[in-house]
Motif scaffolding. Structure first.
Motif, PDB file in Angstrom:
ATOM      1  N   VAL A   1      -5.114  -2.022   3.172  1.00 20.45           N
ATOM      2  CA  VAL A   1      -4.656  -3.414   2.722  1.00 20.45           C
ATOM      3  C   VAL A   1      -5.148  -3.724   1.427  1.00 20.45           C
ATOM      4  O   VAL A   1      -4.735  -4.410   0.516  1.00 20.45           O
ATOM      5  CB  VAL A   1      -4.887  -4.323   3.666  1.00 20.45           C
ATOM      6  N   ALA A   2      -6.738  -3.471   1.243  1.00 22.71           N
ATOM      7  CA  ALA A   2      -7.159  -3.531  -0.090  1.00 22.71           C
ATOM      8  C   ALA A   2      -6.742  -2.888  -1.240  1.00 22.71           C
ATOM      9  O   ALA A   2      -6.626  -3.419  -2.313  1.00 22.71           O
ATOM     10  CB  ALA A   2      -8.691  -3.240   0.114  1.00 22.71           C
ATOM     11  N   TYR A   3      -6.003  -1.848  -1.041  1.00 23.12           N
ATOM     12  CA  TYR A   3      -5.315  -1.102  -2.207  1.00 23.12           C
ATOM     13  C   TYR A   3      -4.066  -1.510  -2.348  1.00 23.12           C
ATOM     14  O   TYR A   3      -3.582  -2.057  -3.608  1.00 23.12           O
ATOM     15  CB  TYR A   3      -5.358   0.403  -1.725  1.00 23.12           C
ATOM     16  N   ALA A   4      -3.091  -1.646  -1.142  1.00 21.38           N
ATOM     17  CA  ALA A   4      -1.874  -2.116  -1.533  1.00 21.38           C
ATOM     18  C   ALA A   4      -1.541  -3.293  -2.006  1.00 21.38           C
ATOM     19  O   ALA A   4      -0.751  -3.682  -2.634  1.00 21.38           O
ATOM     20  CB  ALA A   4      -1.075  -1.986  -0.080  1.00 21.38           C
ATOM     21  N   SER A   5      -2.256  -4.398  -1.872  1.00 20.14           N
ATOM     22  CA  SER A   5      -2.393  -5.596  -2.123  1.00 20.14           C
ATOM     23  C   SER A   5      -2.627  -5.921  -3.596  1.00 20.14           C
ATOM     24  O   SER A   5      -2.256  -7.099  -4.099  1.00 20.14           O
ATOM     25  CB  SER A   5      -3.228  -6.703  -1.202  1.00 20.14           C
ATOM     26  N   THR A   6      -3.329  -5.006  -4.115  1.00 24.72           N
ATOM     27  CA  THR A   6      -3.685  -5.052  -5.748  1.00 24.72           C
ATOM     28  C   THR A   6      -2.989  -3.887  -6.257  1.00 24.72           C
ATOM     29  O   THR A   6      -3.036  -3.897  -7.558  1.00 24.72           O
ATOM     30  CB  THR A   6      -5.011  -4.781  -5.830  1.00 24.72           C
ATOM     31  N   HIS A   7      -2.218  -3.079  -5.964  1.00 21.76           N
ATOM     32  CA  HIS A   7      -1.589  -2.196  -6.700  1.00 21.76           C
ATOM     33  C   HIS A   7       0.122  -2.087  -6.499  1.00 21.76           C
ATOM     34  O   HIS A   7       0.633  -2.854  -5.748  1.00 21.76           O
ATOM     35  CB  HIS A   7      -2.092  -0.781  -6.375  1.00 21.76           C
ATOM     36  N   THR A   8       0.782  -1.498  -7.444  1.00 27.33           N
ATOM     37  CA  THR A   8       2.325  -1.531  -7.079  1.00 27.33           C
ATOM     38  C   THR A   8       2.601  -0.613  -6.037  1.00 27.33           C
ATOM     39  O   THR A   8       1.812   0.233  -5.681  1.00 27.33           O
ATOM     40  CB  THR A   8       2.719  -0.958  -8.385  1.00 27.33           C
ATOM     41  N   ALA A   9       4.206  -0.531  -5.653  1.00 24.77           N
ATOM     42  CA  ALA A   9       4.504   0.180  -4.826  1.00 24.77           C
ATOM     43  C   ALA A   9       4.271   1.800  -5.074  1.00 24.77           C
ATOM     44  O   ALA A   9       3.960   2.546  -4.213  1.00 24.77           O
ATOM     45  CB  ALA A   9       6.011  -0.074  -4.410  1.00 24.77           C
ATOM     46  N   THR A  10       4.525   2.305  -6.212  1.00 22.41           N
ATOM     47  CA  THR A  10       4.470   3.372  -6.737  1.00 22.41           C
ATOM     48  C   THR A  10       3.048   3.842  -6.515  1.00 22.41           C
ATOM     49  O   THR A  10       2.774   5.120  -6.125  1.00 22.41           O
ATOM     50  CB  THR A  10       4.926   3.592  -8.081  1.00 22.41           C
ATOM     51  N   GLN A  11       2.081   3.069  -7.016  1.00 26.11           N
ATOM     52  CA  GLN A  11       0.823   3.404  -7.023  1.00 26.11           C
ATOM     53  C   GLN A  11       0.315   3.642  -5.471  1.00 26.11           C
ATOM     54  O   GLN A  11      -0.487   4.349  -4.992  1.00 26.11           O
ATOM     55  CB  GLN A  11      -0.315   2.514  -7.480  1.00 26.11           C
ATOM     56  N   THR A  12       0.801   2.763  -4.698  1.00 26.15           N
ATOM     57  CA  THR A  12       0.475   2.835  -3.117  1.00 26.15           C
ATOM     58  C   THR A  12       1.050   3.989  -2.394  1.00 26.15           C
ATOM     59  O   THR A  12       0.381   4.488  -1.673  1.00 26.15           O
ATOM     60  CB  THR A  12       1.147   1.388  -2.604  1.00 26.15           C
ATOM     61  N   LYS A  13       2.254   4.474  -2.938  1.00 28.55           N
ATOM     62  CA  LYS A  13       2.924   5.405  -2.315  1.00 28.55           C
ATOM     63  C   LYS A  13       2.015   6.719  -2.653  1.00 28.55           C
ATOM     64  O   LYS A  13       1.924   7.500  -1.798  1.00 28.55           O
ATOM     65  CB  LYS A  13       4.220   5.797  -2.846  1.00 28.55           C
ATOM     66  N   ALA A  14       1.666   6.959  -3.864  1.00 31.58           N
ATOM     67  CA  ALA A  14       0.758   8.005  -4.338  1.00 31.58           C
ATOM     68  C   ALA A  14      -0.663   7.829  -3.395  1.00 31.58           C
ATOM     69  O   ALA A  14      -1.408   8.993  -2.866  1.00 31.58           O
ATOM     70  CB  ALA A  14       0.296   7.790  -5.685  1.00 31.58           C
ATOM     71  N   TRP A  15      -1.259   6.698  -3.370  1.00 32.17           N
ATOM     72  CA  TRP A  15      -2.420   6.462  -2.658  1.00 32.17           C
ATOM     73  C   TRP A  15      -2.304   6.964  -1.054  1.00 32.17           C
ATOM     74  O   TRP A  15      -2.904   7.669  -0.579  1.00 32.17           O
ATOM     75  CB  TRP A  15      -3.065   5.341  -2.648  1.00 32.17           C
ATOM     76  N   LEU A  16      -0.959   6.626  -0.579  1.00 27.81           N
ATOM     77  CA  LEU A  16      -0.989   7.044   0.896  1.00 27.81           C
ATOM     78  C   LEU A  16      -0.686   8.582   1.244  1.00 27.81           C
ATOM     79  O   LEU A  16      -1.376   9.131   2.100  1.00 27.81           O
ATOM     80  CB  LEU A  16       0.397   6.463   1.270  1.00 27.81           C
ATOM     81  N   ARG A  17      -0.129   9.164  -0.098  1.00 24.76           N
ATOM     82  CA  ARG A  17      -0.091  10.711  -0.129  1.00 24.76           C
ATOM     83  C   ARG A  17      -1.408  11.412  -0.061  1.00 24.76           C
ATOM     84  O   ARG A  17      -1.692  12.170   0.890  1.00 24.76           O
ATOM     85  CB  ARG A  17       0.755  11.386  -1.047  1.00 24.76           C
TER      86      ARG A  17
ATOM     87  N   PRO B   1      -2.874  -4.006  12.803  1.00 21.30           N
ATOM     88  CA  PRO B   1      -2.977  -5.475  12.914  1.00 21.30           C
ATOM     89  C   PRO B   1      -3.376  -6.074  11.298  1.00 21.30           C
ATOM     90  O   PRO B   1      -2.853  -7.164  10.893  1.00 21.30           O
ATOM     91  CB  PRO B   1      -3.908  -5.769  13.840  1.00 21.30           C
ATOM     92  N   ALA B   2      -4.083  -5.373  10.793  1.00 20.55           N
ATOM     93  CA  ALA B   2      -4.658  -5.609   9.640  1.00 20.55           C
ATOM     94  C   ALA B   2      -3.448  -5.732   8.554  1.00 20.55           C
ATOM     95  O   ALA B   2      -3.300  -6.705   7.682  1.00 20.55           O
ATOM     96  CB  ALA B   2      -5.700  -4.818   8.907  1.00 20.55           C
ATOM     97  N   VAL B   3      -2.665  -4.922   8.506  1.00 23.43           N
ATOM     98  CA  VAL B   3      -1.328  -4.399   7.620  1.00 23.43           C
ATOM     99  C   VAL B   3      -0.392  -5.740   7.849  1.00 23.43           C
ATOM    100  O   VAL B   3       0.028  -6.426   7.198  1.00 23.43           O
ATOM    101  CB  VAL B   3      -0.743  -3.148   7.772  1.00 23.43           C
ATOM    102  N   TRP B   4      -0.353  -5.873   9.350  1.00 24.74           N
ATOM    103  CA  TRP B   4       0.802  -7.034   9.891  1.00 24.74           C
ATOM    104  C   TRP B   4       0.433  -8.396   9.161  1.00 24.74           C
ATOM    105  O   TRP B   4       1.036  -9.128   8.793  1.00 24.74           O
ATOM    106  CB  TRP B   4       0.905  -6.969  11.301  1.00 24.74           C
ATOM    107  N   SER B   5      -0.987  -8.728   9.327  1.00 23.90           N
ATOM    108  CA  SER B   5      -1.708  -9.838   8.897  1.00 23.90           C
ATOM    109  C   SER B   5      -1.382 -10.307   7.585  1.00 23.90           C
ATOM    110  O   SER B   5      -1.191 -11.045   6.873  1.00 23.90           O
ATOM    111  CB  SER B   5      -3.135  -9.891   9.332  1.00 23.90           C
TER     112      SER B   5
ATOM    113  N   LEU C   1       2.113 -10.794   6.830  1.00 23.84           N
ATOM    114  CA  LEU C   1       2.535 -12.144   7.043  1.00 23.84           C
ATOM    115  C   LEU C   1       1.779 -13.309   5.906  1.00 23.84           C
ATOM    116  O   LEU C   1       2.725 -14.506   5.778  1.00 23.84           O
ATOM    117  CB  LEU C   1       1.989 -12.573   8.611  1.00 23.84           C
ATOM    118  N   ARG C   2       0.975 -13.092   5.532  1.00 22.45           N
ATOM    119  CA  ARG C   2      -0.064 -13.939   4.475  1.00 22.45           C
ATOM    120  C   ARG C   2       0.847 -13.684   3.047  1.00 22.45           C
ATOM    121  O   ARG C   2       0.381 -14.508   2.193  1.00 22.45           O
ATOM    122  CB  ARG C   2      -1.408 -13.580   4.384  1.00 22.45           C
ATOM    123  N   GLY C   3       1.840 -12.704   2.966  1.00 23.84           N
ATOM    124  CA  GLY C   3       2.473 -12.671   1.552  1.00 23.84           C
ATOM    125  C   GLY C   3       1.524 -11.537   0.545  1.00 23.84           C
ATOM    126  O   GLY C   3       2.087 -11.470  -0.446  1.00 23.84           O
ATOM    127  N   GLU C   4       0.589 -10.868   1.220  1.00 23.48           N
ATOM    128  CA  GLU C   4      -0.147 -10.084   0.209  1.00 23.48           C
ATOM    129  C   GLU C   4       0.601  -8.622   0.099  1.00 23.48           C
ATOM    130  O   GLU C   4       0.186  -7.899  -0.743  1.00 23.48           O
ATOM    131  CB  GLU C   4      -1.458  -9.852   0.882  1.00 23.48           C
TER     132      GLU C   4
END
Length: 243
Positions: free
Chosen positions: A70-86, A30-34, A37-40
């Motif tokens: 959410v806190a990370y993905a909303s303030t970093h690029t997709a490439t950085q987020t992908k590395a964080w998820l790994r 739910p946090a990611v979905w919200s 929807l907010r455009g973050e």
């Protein structure tokens, strides 16, 4: 899905897959979905997060991911987020990460795609440890290369890396410009408890690009050429001192 596929000009099966990802995020995170929807968080990051959630086996791990990403993905690029998820997957479920690593290792291979203009792509699915070593070594050697004998050497760094790789695989002689196999530096942060075999926390590259299960990290640490540094950091992870 078929109607959307016609509008998006994508196969219906691909649209069905995307819809399944979206429904999974909406229902389980739910946090990611919200935030979406907010455009973050844009749609591409949502897909990356959904793919990561699909690799998690414990419901509690998905809850943790939803609470932290959410806190990370909303303030970093997709490439950085992908590395964080790994890194997140390796940390939260180290045993399963190690199992997937062993399974992936059994599928290592090399294959080629030949193009029409006299060039081909060489693809290799190999150990991350080996891949990082090869990458660093090629760059190091390429920077030491002299001119190739022409009046003006117009080769880029990537051109030189490609030439070096071909030379090494074909057994050609070195240029004589330096050592044939200079050492490649791989910076990995490793919990001391992992090295001691007490825990199986993964090691992480210093730049955050990849994570390694405990067993390969311990094997790497046991090699005679491995050099250890002690890094002192403050509570927020900023480096203070190196010994």
């Amino acid at each position: 899905a078929e109607e959307l596929g016609a509008v998006l000009r994508q196969p219906g099966q691909a649209v069905q897959h995307r819809l399944a990802e979206v429904r999974g995020v909406r229902g389980r995170m739910p946090a990611v979905w919200s935030a979406h929807l907010r455009g973050e968080i844009d749609g591409w990051k949502v897909r990356l997060i959904a793919s990561t959630a699909g690799n998690l086996c414990e419901p509690g791990s998905v809850v943790q991911l939803d609470a932290k990403v959410v806190a990370y993905a909303s303030t970093h690029t997709a490439t950085q987020t992908k590395a964080w998820l790994r890194r997140f997957v390796a940390r939260v479920e180290p045993d399963r990460h190690r199992t997937r690593t062993r399974r992936a290792w059994s599928d290592r291979q090399v294959w080629f795609d030949h193009e029409d203009d006299g060039v081909s792509w060489m693809h290799a699915k190999i150990s991350t440890v080996h891949a990082v070593r090869i990458d660093r070594s090629l760059t190091h050697q390429a920077k030491l290369l002299p001119s190739d004998g022409r009046a003006l050497d117009t080769r880029t760094l990537q051109n030189k890396r490609a030439d070096l790789l071909s030379d090494r695989l074909l057994g050609r002689d070195d240029t004589g410009s330096g050592p044939s196999r200079p050492g490649a530096v791989i910076a990995v942060t490793v919990p001391v408890t992992t090295l001691a075999g007490v825990t199986d926390e993964p090691g992480e590259s210093f730049d955050g690009e990849f994570a390694l299960p405990a067993d390969p990290v311990r094997a790497l640490a046991a090699e005679p050429v491995t050099l250890f540094y002690r890094l002192l950091t403050e509570p927020h992870g900023h480096l203070l001192y190196v010994t």
